[in-house]
Design an enzyme around this catalytic site. Sequence first.
Site, short mmCIF file in Angstrom:
data_model
loop_
_atom_site.label_atom_id
_atom_site.label_comp_id
_atom_site.label_asym_id
_atom_site.label_seq_id
_atom_site.Cartn_x
_atom_site.Cartn_y
_atom_site.Cartn_z
N GLU A 1 -4.07 -3.61 -23.83
CA GLU A 1 -4.50 -5.01 -23.55
C GLU A 1 -5.57 -5.43 -22.82
O GLU A 1 -5.30 -4.54 -21.44
CB GLU A 1 -3.39 -6.20 -23.44
N TYR B 1 -13.53 1.29 -23.80
CA TYR B 1 -12.35 1.68 -24.51
C TYR B 1 -12.94 2.19 -26.59
O TYR B 1 -12.70 3.17 -26.89
CB TYR B 1 -11.32 0.52 -24.57
#
Length: 150
Positions: free
Chosen positions: A108, A120
């Site tokens: 998350e 990411y």
Amino acid sequence: MGTSNYLVRRMTEQDVDAVVAIEEQVFTLPWSKESYLGELKNQFATYLVCDKEAQVAGYVGIWVVFEEAHITNVAVAPQWRGQGLGRVLMEEAEKVARQKNALRILLEVRPSNYAALSLYQSLGYMETGRRKGYYSDNGEDAIIMTKLLF
């Protein structure tokens, strides 16, 4: 400067104070020392630290349960940012997940954390969902990002 002269290794109890110090610098909802000490005893968890110039420069935690891996937290101390250590830590966490036969890895991240989102995405993570109001400090959603490991 680059990422030379670093060592990624398993976190030990002796590292926890340094990890908590980074945690308190980096996150608005930092984990406690007791939380990390508990994680070191968690059979599903693996925590790694990145040593640079004889100090803990960053860390990553990962849980692997059956075929799923979950990044619990990852951080690099402010003075060591911009040198690729976050990428190194994420890649090492992915190696752990693969060694433990995970098929996918997820995490998350706050939508406002542009640096983390960029990292990411560059590693192949894709947005796969949202957790509404996930962060209790300001009610911000969490973006769920997932990467397939096979």
